[in-house]
Design a protein around this motif. Structure first.
Motif, short mmCIF file in Angstrom:
data_model
loop_
_atom_site.label_atom_id
_atom_site.label_comp_id
_atom_site.label_asym_id
_atom_site.label_seq_id
_atom_site.Cartn_x
_atom_site.Cartn_y
_atom_site.Cartn_z
N VAL A 249 18.72 24.84 64.64
CA VAL A 249 17.56 24.77 63.29
C VAL A 249 18.41 23.76 62.30
N GLU A 250 17.53 22.14 62.24
CA GLU A 250 17.68 21.35 62.29
C GLU A 250 16.44 20.52 61.08
N ILE A 251 16.79 20.14 59.85
CA ILE A 251 16.04 19.95 58.59
C ILE A 251 15.35 18.71 58.86
N GLN B 238 22.30 12.36 52.02
CA GLN B 238 21.57 13.46 51.59
C GLN B 238 21.86 14.94 52.22
N PHE B 239 21.74 14.75 53.97
CA PHE B 239 21.54 15.57 54.89
C PHE B 239 22.96 15.99 55.28
N GLY B 240 24.24 15.30 54.87
CA GLY B 240 25.47 15.23 55.33
C GLY B 240 25.54 15.14 57.02
N GLN B 241 24.89 13.77 57.22
CA GLN B 241 24.90 13.44 58.92
C GLN B 241 26.29 12.84 59.19
N HIS B 242 26.77 12.94 59.47
CA HIS B 242 27.94 12.72 60.37
C HIS B 242 28.11 13.35 61.59
N TRP B 243 27.74 12.42 62.83
CA TRP B 243 28.17 12.54 64.53
C TRP B 243 29.05 12.56 65.22
N LEU B 244 29.13 13.63 65.74
CA LEU B 244 30.48 13.66 66.33
C LEU B 244 30.23 13.08 67.34
N LYS B 245 32.08 11.83 67.63
CA LYS B 245 31.40 10.97 68.66
C LYS B 245 32.65 11.57 69.99
N ILE C 252 23.66 25.45 63.97
CA ILE C 252 22.54 24.83 62.86
C ILE C 252 23.42 23.13 62.34
N GLY C 253 22.38 22.35 62.06
CA GLY C 253 22.08 21.05 62.37
C GLY C 253 22.83 20.67 63.50
N PRO C 254 22.13 20.42 64.91
CA PRO C 254 22.41 19.77 65.93
C PRO C 254 22.40 18.11 65.18
N GLY C 255 21.52 17.80 64.61
CA GLY C 255 22.20 16.51 64.95
C GLY C 255 20.80 15.93 66.08
N LEU C 256 21.80 15.11 66.69
CA LEU C 256 21.22 14.19 67.58
C LEU C 256 21.19 14.91 69.43
N ALA D 93 28.12 25.19 65.54
CA ALA D 93 27.54 24.41 64.35
C ALA D 93 29.05 23.45 64.25
N ASN D 94 28.40 22.01 64.02
CA ASN D 94 29.11 21.11 62.73
C ASN D 94 27.98 20.68 62.05
N ILE D 95 28.24 21.55 60.96
CA ILE D 95 27.35 21.41 60.21
C ILE D 95 27.88 20.69 58.96
N PRO D 96 26.37 20.55 57.55
CA PRO D 96 26.41 19.30 57.02
C PRO D 96 27.60 20.27 55.33
N TYR D 97 28.52 19.57 55.72
CA TYR D 97 29.91 20.14 54.48
C TYR D 97 29.60 20.23 53.21
N GLY E 53 13.43 22.85 59.50
CA GLY E 53 13.53 23.61 57.96
C GLY E 53 14.99 23.57 57.92
N ASP E 54 15.04 24.70 56.39
CA ASP E 54 16.56 24.37 55.51
C ASP E 54 17.13 25.58 56.10
N PHE E 55 18.54 25.52 56.79
CA PHE E 55 18.57 26.78 56.80
C PHE E 55 18.73 27.67 55.84
N LEU E 56 19.14 27.40 54.72
CA LEU E 56 19.34 27.82 53.43
C LEU E 56 18.02 29.22 53.22
N1 SAH Z 1 25.78 19.06 64.44
C1 SAH Z 1 25.52 17.20 65.23
C2 SAH Z 1 25.25 16.93 63.79
C3 SAH Z 1 25.92 17.00 62.81
S1 SAH Z 1 25.88 15.99 60.78
C4 SAH Z 1 26.87 16.55 65.58
O1 SAH Z 1 28.13 16.97 65.43
O2 SAH Z 1 26.72 15.62 65.26
C5 SAH Z 1 24.65 17.61 60.41
C6 SAH Z 1 23.74 17.62 60.63
O3 SAH Z 1 22.98 19.46 59.85
C7 SAH Z 1 22.67 17.26 60.25
O4 SAH Z 1 21.64 16.70 61.57
C8 SAH Z 1 21.28 17.07 59.02
O5 SAH Z 1 20.28 16.51 59.36
C9 SAH Z 1 21.53 19.08 59.86
N2 SAH Z 1 21.46 19.72 58.13
C10 SAH Z 1 21.37 19.31 56.46
N3 SAH Z 1 21.25 20.25 56.18
C11 SAH Z 1 20.42 21.03 56.87
C12 SAH Z 1 20.03 22.08 56.49
N4 SAH Z 1 20.39 22.80 55.25
N5 SAH Z 1 19.43 23.53 57.70
C13 SAH Z 1 19.49 22.95 58.33
N6 SAH Z 1 20.29 21.68 59.08
C14 SAH Z 1 20.30 20.99 58.17
#
Ligand code: SAH
Length: 281
Positions: free
Chosen positions: A59-61, A8-15, A38-42, A109-113, A84-87
């Motif tokens: 900023v991480e949700i 639900q948070f569009g999480q796809h880690w860059l590996k 935006i969305g630093p993830g891990l 950023a690698n954002i949630p698509y 929080g939610d960036f939006l």
């Molecule tokens: N940058 C990391 C994670 C990318 S996945 C990497 O490259 O591995 C997208 C990230 O955005 C996840 O960590 C997710 O929790 C976060 N995210 C999703 N919706 C968000 C929002 N509205 N505001 C802030 N962060 C958000």
């Protein structure tokens, strides 16, 4: 504790180290840069950015990820994490308490698509309400198809309302490809790194709000000619005259007009129509 990626948070880690390096290269980081991520993830990208820049605001949700990030980077003094939610967040308000992190100049950023469009809009603003504090550049991973739409030229299938709206405000370029297999979990689509550079708009539209609605109306049905899509605001014969004044083909579709032609058409329509508002759509 291992953290499972949440859909639900569009999480796809860059590996992929290669992809991370490509993002860093595209970002042209400087020691004076103040970055928003935006969305630093891990924190895989965070880790690569931090040594090269003055400040990194993230900023991480996801609360669980925030705990991890605080554990990892909480003591790093050029790093600030906001949960929080960036939006939804009002960053300028929050940052009055953290003046050193105000005035970030780049986004990396690698954002949630699933929220790519709204994120770009929040960063750039809109035609009728451009961001008051333009960023130097915005480097994002986006799904390939969206990246191609952002850089598309007229007469191209991928050129649409998004292309016109973003290109009115910024220059866009594709930096490199990132394959689906370079993420975990693997997304369904390939990605690209894009660089969006907000620009000074020379000769902006006389009425940006009108232009914004005109683009929406013009692209409402891609297969139809402009004459038909704009029927509700101007008679086809009258539009023919305006188009010929602008050297635009009478049978043109929305996808044939350059950003400059959209601006010219909008200005001319306003003169002709005498500023009456567009019907609601
Ligand atoms: N940058 C990391 C994670 C990318 S996945 C990497 O490259 O591995 C997208 C990230 O955005 C996840 O960590 C997710 O929790 C976060 N995210 C999703 N919706 C968000 C929002 N509205 N505001 C802030 N962060 C958000």
């Amino acid at each position: 504790m291992a953290i499972r990626p949440r859909k639900q948070f569009g999480q796809h880690w860059l590996k992929s180290e290669k992809a991370l390096a490509q993002i860093i290269i595209a970002s042209e980081l400087k020691k004076t840069d103040r970055i928003l991520e935006i969305g630093p993830g891990l924190g895989v990208l965070t880790e690569k950015i931090l040594p090269y820049v003055d400040k990194l605001l993230a900023v991480e949700i996801d609360r669980d990820l925030c705990k991890k990030l605080v554990f990892k980077y909480g003591k790093v003094d050029n790093f600030l994490l906001i949960e929080g939610d960036f939006l939804e967040l009002n960053l300028p308000d929050i940052l009055t308490n953290f003046p050193a992190f105000q005035n970030y100049n780049k986004v990396v950023a690698n954002i949630p698509y699933n929220i790519t469009g709204p994120i770009i809009e929040k960063l750039l603003g809109t035609i009728s309400n451009p961001s008051q504090k333009p960023l130097e550049s915005i480097i994002l991973l986006v799904q390939k198809e969206v990246g191609y739409r952002l850089v598309a030229n007229p007469n191209n299938k991928t050129y649409g309302a998004l292309s016109v709206k973003v290109q009115y405000l910024a220059d866009c370029e594709i930096c490199c490809d990132v394959l689906a297999k370079e993420f975990y979990p693997r997304p369904k689509v390939d990605s690209v790194v894009i660089k969006i550079t907000p620009k000074n708009i020379d000769n902006p539209a006389n009425n940006p709000k009108f232009l914004d609605s005109l683009i929406k109306l013009g692209f409402a049905s891609r297969r139809k000619m402009l004459k038909n899509n704009l029927k509700s605001i101007i008679e086809p014969e009258k539009l023919t005259n305006l188009l010929s004044e602008l050297n635009i083909n009478d049978n043109a579709r929305a996808e044939n007009l350059s950003v400059r032609e959209w601006i010219n058409l909008s200005n001319l329509l306003i003169l002709t129509r005498g500023l009456s508002p567009l019907p609601n759509h």
